[in-house]
Scaffold this motif. Structure first.
Motif, PDB file in Angstrom:
ATOM      1  N   GLU A  45      30.826  30.197  41.826  1.00  0.00           N
ATOM      2  CA  GLU A  45      31.220  31.159  42.856  1.00  0.00           C
ATOM      3  C   GLU A  45      32.459  31.938  42.428  1.00  0.00           C
ATOM      4  OE1 GLU A  45      29.798  32.268  45.777  1.00  0.00           O
ATOM      5  OE2 GLU A  45      28.093  31.178  44.941  1.00  0.00           O
ATOM      6  N   MET A  46      33.398  31.264  41.776  1.00  0.00           N
ATOM      7  CA  MET A  46      34.604  31.948  41.299  1.00  0.00           C
ATOM      8  C   MET A  46      34.234  32.967  40.228  1.00  0.00           C
ATOM      9  SD  MET A  46      37.664  32.056  42.112  1.00  0.00           S
ATOM     10  CE  MET A  46      38.869  33.212  41.513  1.00  0.00           C
ATOM     11  N   ASP A  47      33.333  32.609  39.324  1.00  0.00           N
ATOM     12  CA  ASP A  47      32.874  33.557  38.302  1.00  0.00           C
ATOM     13  C   ASP A  47      32.228  34.777  38.947  1.00  0.00           C
ATOM     14  OD1 ASP A  47      33.761  31.919  36.267  1.00  0.00           O
ATOM     15  OD2 ASP A  47      31.777  31.085  35.826  1.00  0.00           O
ATOM     16  N   LYS A  48      31.455  34.541  40.008  1.00  0.00           N
ATOM     17  CA  LYS A  48      30.796  35.632  40.719  1.00  0.00           C
ATOM     18  C   LYS A  48      31.837  36.569  41.340  1.00  0.00           C
ATOM     19  CE  LYS A  48      27.584  36.213  44.587  1.00  0.00           C
ATOM     20  NZ  LYS A  48      26.823  35.475  45.606  1.00  0.00           N
ATOM     21  N   LEU A  49      32.843  35.998  42.004  1.00  0.00           N
ATOM     22  CA  LEU A  49      33.915  36.809  42.577  1.00  0.00           C
ATOM     23  C   LEU A  49      34.670  37.576  41.498  1.00  0.00           C
ATOM     24  CD1 LEU A  49      35.423  34.385  45.251  1.00  0.00           C
ATOM     25  CD2 LEU A  49      34.288  36.570  45.682  1.00  0.00           C
ATOM     26  N   TRP A  50      34.917  36.919  40.391  1.00  0.00           N
ATOM     27  CA  TRP A  50      35.633  37.525  39.264  1.00  0.00           C
ATOM     28  C   TRP A  50      34.892  38.786  38.804  1.00  0.00           C
ATOM     29  CZ3 TRP A  50      40.113  35.537  36.952  1.00  0.00           C
ATOM     30  CH2 TRP A  50      40.498  36.141  35.753  1.00  0.00           C
ATOM     31  N   ASP A  51      33.572  38.651  38.631  1.00  0.00           N
ATOM     32  CA  ASP A  51      32.761  39.782  38.176  1.00  0.00           C
ATOM     33  C   ASP A  51      32.665  40.878  39.236  1.00  0.00           C
ATOM     34  OD1 ASP A  51      32.322  38.501  35.765  1.00  0.00           O
ATOM     35  OD2 ASP A  51      30.378  37.683  36.378  1.00  0.00           O
ATOM     36  N   GLU A  52      32.443  40.500  40.486  1.00  0.00           N
ATOM     37  CA  GLU A  52      32.282  41.483  41.562  1.00  0.00           C
ATOM     38  C   GLU A  52      33.545  42.303  41.790  1.00  0.00           C
ATOM     39  OE1 GLU A  52      31.129  39.192  44.964  1.00  0.00           O
ATOM     40  OE2 GLU A  52      29.048  38.974  44.272  1.00  0.00           O
ATOM     41  N   ASN A  53      34.712  41.684  41.568  1.00  0.00           N
ATOM     42  CA  ASN A  53      35.983  42.350  41.841  1.00  0.00           C
ATOM     43  C   ASN A  53      36.658  42.905  40.592  1.00  0.00           C
ATOM     44  OD1 ASN A  53      36.445  41.909  44.829  1.00  0.00           O
ATOM     45  ND2 ASN A  53      35.942  39.845  44.144  1.00  0.00           N
ATOM     46  N   ASN A  54      35.973  42.775  39.446  1.00  0.00           N
ATOM     47  CA  ASN A  54      36.522  43.261  38.174  1.00  0.00           C
ATOM     48  C   ASN A  54      37.927  42.719  37.891  1.00  0.00           C
ATOM     49  OD1 ASN A  54      34.228  44.920  37.550  1.00  0.00           O
ATOM     50  ND2 ASN A  54      34.969  46.371  39.075  1.00  0.00           N
ATOM     51  N   TRP A  55      38.118  41.435  38.210  1.00  0.00           N
ATOM     52  CA  TRP A  55      39.404  40.813  37.940  1.00  0.00           C
ATOM     53  C   TRP A  55      39.567  40.593  36.435  1.00  0.00           C
ATOM     54  CZ3 TRP A  55      38.524  36.682  42.249  1.00  0.00           C
ATOM     55  CH2 TRP A  55      38.768  37.260  43.503  1.00  0.00           C
ATOM     56  N   THR A  56      40.808  40.624  35.977  1.00  0.00           N
ATOM     57  CA  THR A  56      41.119  40.408  34.570  1.00  0.00           C
ATOM     58  C   THR A  56      42.226  39.365  34.460  1.00  0.00           C
ATOM     59  OG1 THR A  56      42.860  42.094  34.526  1.00  0.00           O
ATOM     60  CG2 THR A  56      40.587  42.837  34.064  1.00  0.00           C
ATOM     61  N   GLU A  57      42.604  39.073  33.256  1.00  0.00           N
ATOM     62  CA  GLU A  57      43.718  38.147  33.059  1.00  0.00           C
ATOM     63  C   GLU A  57      45.003  38.738  33.637  1.00  0.00           C
ATOM     64  OE1 GLU A  57      45.842  35.669  29.476  1.00  0.00           O
ATOM     65  OE2 GLU A  57      43.749  36.282  29.266  1.00  0.00           O
ATOM     66  N   ASP A  58      45.111  40.067  33.598  1.00  0.00           N
ATOM     67  CA  ASP A  58      46.279  40.724  34.197  1.00  0.00           C
ATOM     68  C   ASP A  58      46.326  40.482  35.708  1.00  0.00           C
ATOM     69  OD1 ASP A  58      47.206  41.707  31.783  1.00  0.00           O
ATOM     70  OD2 ASP A  58      46.120  43.608  31.983  1.00  0.00           O
ATOM     71  N   THR A  59      45.151  40.457  36.344  1.00  0.00           N
ATOM     72  CA  THR A  59      45.081  40.158  37.778  1.00  0.00           C
ATOM     73  C   THR A  59      45.676  38.789  38.044  1.00  0.00           C
ATOM     74  OG1 THR A  59      43.003  41.403  37.881  1.00  0.00           O
ATOM     75  CG2 THR A  59      43.529  40.005  39.764  1.00  0.00           C
ATOM     76  N   MET A  60      45.321  37.832  37.219  1.00  0.00           N
ATOM     77  CA  MET A  60      45.826  36.472  37.396  1.00  0.00           C
ATOM     78  C   MET A  60      47.342  36.425  37.203  1.00  0.00           C
ATOM     79  SD  MET A  60      43.119  34.931  38.259  1.00  0.00           S
ATOM     80  CE  MET A  60      43.559  33.226  38.241  1.00  0.00           C
ATOM     81  N   LYS A  61      47.844  37.171  36.229  1.00  0.00           N
ATOM     82  CA  LYS A  61      49.297  37.214  35.995  1.00  0.00           C
ATOM     83  C   LYS A  61      50.007  37.831  37.193  1.00  0.00           C
ATOM     84  CE  LYS A  61      48.929  37.378  30.994  1.00  0.00           C
ATOM     85  NZ  LYS A  61      49.037  38.216  29.789  1.00  0.00           N
ATOM     86  N   GLU A  62      49.417  38.879  37.773  1.00  0.00           N
ATOM     87  CA  GLU A  62      50.004  39.498  38.965  1.00  0.00           C
ATOM     88  C   GLU A  62      50.065  38.493  40.102  1.00  0.00           C
ATOM     89  OE1 GLU A  62      47.994  43.110  40.120  1.00  0.00           O
ATOM     90  OE2 GLU A  62      47.998  43.836  38.044  1.00  0.00           O
TER      91      GLU A  62
END
Length: 74
Positions: A45-62
């Motif tokens: 589910e987290m992978d699905k959210l990651w793809d749907e929201n175009n999250w990146t490693e920069d998102t995680m750092k933010e």
């Protein structure tokens, strides 16, 4: 008085399974199996959210640097 709740299909299957006497080591294995199953589902589910929201490693750092605390009033 609290109304009686019906068991879910998962709970019913587990009740059937646990009607058998098993060794403690087997119980530990079953707990690990169930834990791993649900961890895998959460990861999917987290992978699905990651793809749907175009999250990146920069998102995680933010997110790591956000301060979302509610300020206390004096």
């Amino acid at each position: 008085m609290v109304p009686a709740q019906k068991l879910t299909n998962l709970q019913l299957e587990l009740v059937k399974l646990f009607s058998y006497k098993i060794a403690d080591s087997q119980l530990i294995e079953i707990k690990l199996l169930l834990g791993n199953y649900f961890a895998e589902k959460a990861s999917e589910e987290m992978d699905k959210l990651w793809d749907e929201n175009n999250w990146t490693e920069d998102t995680m750092k933010e997110w790591a640097n956000e301060h979302l605390r509610t300020p206390y009033e004096s």
